[in-house]
Design a protein around this motif. Structure first.
Motif, PDB file in Angstrom:
ATOM      1  N   ARG A   1      -4.033   4.286   3.466  1.00 48.79           N
ATOM      2  CA  ARG A   1      -4.221   5.802   3.148  1.00 48.79           C
ATOM      3  C   ARG A   1      -2.951   6.650   3.669  1.00 48.79           C
ATOM      4  N   VAL A   2      -2.630   6.164   4.762  1.00 51.37           N
ATOM      5  CA  VAL A   2      -1.458   6.814   5.472  1.00 51.37           C
ATOM      6  C   VAL A   2      -0.127   6.615   4.637  1.00 51.37           C
ATOM      7  N   TYR A   3       0.072   5.489   4.237  1.00 50.44           N
ATOM      8  CA  TYR A   3       1.218   4.875   3.278  1.00 50.44           C
ATOM      9  C   TYR A   3       1.327   5.615   2.151  1.00 50.44           C
ATOM     10  N   ALA A   4       0.022   5.489   1.502  1.00 48.04           N
ATOM     11  CA  ALA A   4      -0.082   6.414   0.263  1.00 48.04           C
ATOM     12  C   ALA A   4       0.034   7.957   0.324  1.00 48.04           C
ATOM     13  N   ALA A   5      -0.283   8.560   1.433  1.00 43.57           N
ATOM     14  CA  ALA A   5       0.078  10.070   1.618  1.00 43.57           C
ATOM     15  C   ALA A   5       1.338  10.185   1.813  1.00 43.57           C
ATOM     16  N   ILE A   6       2.332   9.268   2.788  1.00 42.00           N
ATOM     17  CA  ILE A   6       3.597   9.555   2.831  1.00 42.00           C
ATOM     18  C   ILE A   6       4.369   9.160   1.656  1.00 42.00           C
ATOM     19  N   SER A   7       4.017   8.437   0.829  1.00 36.95           N
ATOM     20  CA  SER A   7       4.690   7.780  -0.520  1.00 36.95           C
ATOM     21  C   SER A   7       4.588   9.188  -1.588  1.00 36.95           C
ATOM     22  N   GLN A   8       3.703   9.975  -1.392  1.00 36.97           N
ATOM     23  CA  GLN A   8       3.574  11.306  -2.101  1.00 36.97           C
ATOM     24  C   GLN A   8       4.656  11.966  -2.070  1.00 36.97           C
ATOM     25  N   HIS A   9       5.262  12.017  -0.843  1.00 40.06           N
ATOM     26  CA  HIS A   9       6.639  12.800  -0.938  1.00 40.06           C
ATOM     27  C   HIS A   9       7.752  12.067  -0.885  1.00 40.06           C
ATOM     28  N   ARG A  10       8.475  12.313  -2.191  1.00 39.60           N
ATOM     29  CA  ARG A  10       9.696  11.407  -2.512  1.00 39.60           C
ATOM     30  C   ARG A  10      10.689  11.794  -1.690  1.00 39.60           C
ATOM     31  N   GLU A  11      10.790  12.975  -1.154  1.00 42.79           N
ATOM     32  CA  GLU A  11      12.046  13.202  -0.237  1.00 42.79           C
ATOM     33  C   GLU A  11      12.133  12.344   1.059  1.00 42.79           C
TER      34      GLU A  11
END
Length: 130
Positions: free
Chosen positions: A63-73
């Protein structure tokens, strides 16, 4: 010669018997009620079994990886996430200093995260690159 061979067989049988007895006692301890055994205090406290704990840690990490990957920058390829009972540790590098706090804030917003230890650093550029 026969005495030595007989002694070896009896010692081997003794080792097998002791091993089987010790193994049976370890298995029997888990069947004792939680109130009767100090070793079963974890069960009495309502703590998860190790297998479900690992699954929960793995799910939180995803879930943490998925949340971070939502931010393309933010390039999550150099970020390592370790989750243990809601405590998350971030390791690795990011390309910009502002991303260090951004990743920590994103992680704190993930449901199930109780604390964040941020060990991220800024990736150094090799000499001669711009």
């Amino acid at each position: 010669m026969k005495k030595i061979k007989g002694l070896g067989v009896s010692v081997g049988a003794f080792v097998v018997a002791v091993s089987a007895n010790a193994w049976a006692q370890n298995g029997a301890a888990s069947s004792v009620p939680a109130s009767a055994s100090g070793a079963s205090a974890m069960v009495a406290s309502g703590a998860a079994t190790p297998e479900t704990g690992r699954k929960a840690n793995r799910a939180l990490r995803r879930r943490v990886y998925a949340a971070i990957s939502q931010h393309r920058e933010i390039s999550a390829g150099n970020i390592s996430v370790v989750a243990r009972d809601g405590a998350v540790t971030l390791n690795g590098t990011v390309t910009d200093a502002t991303q260090i706090d951004k990743v920590a804030e994103i992680t704190k917003g993930v449901p199930g995260v109780t604390s964040v230890t941020n060990k991220l650093s800024v990736q150094r550029r090799p000499f001669g690159s711009q």
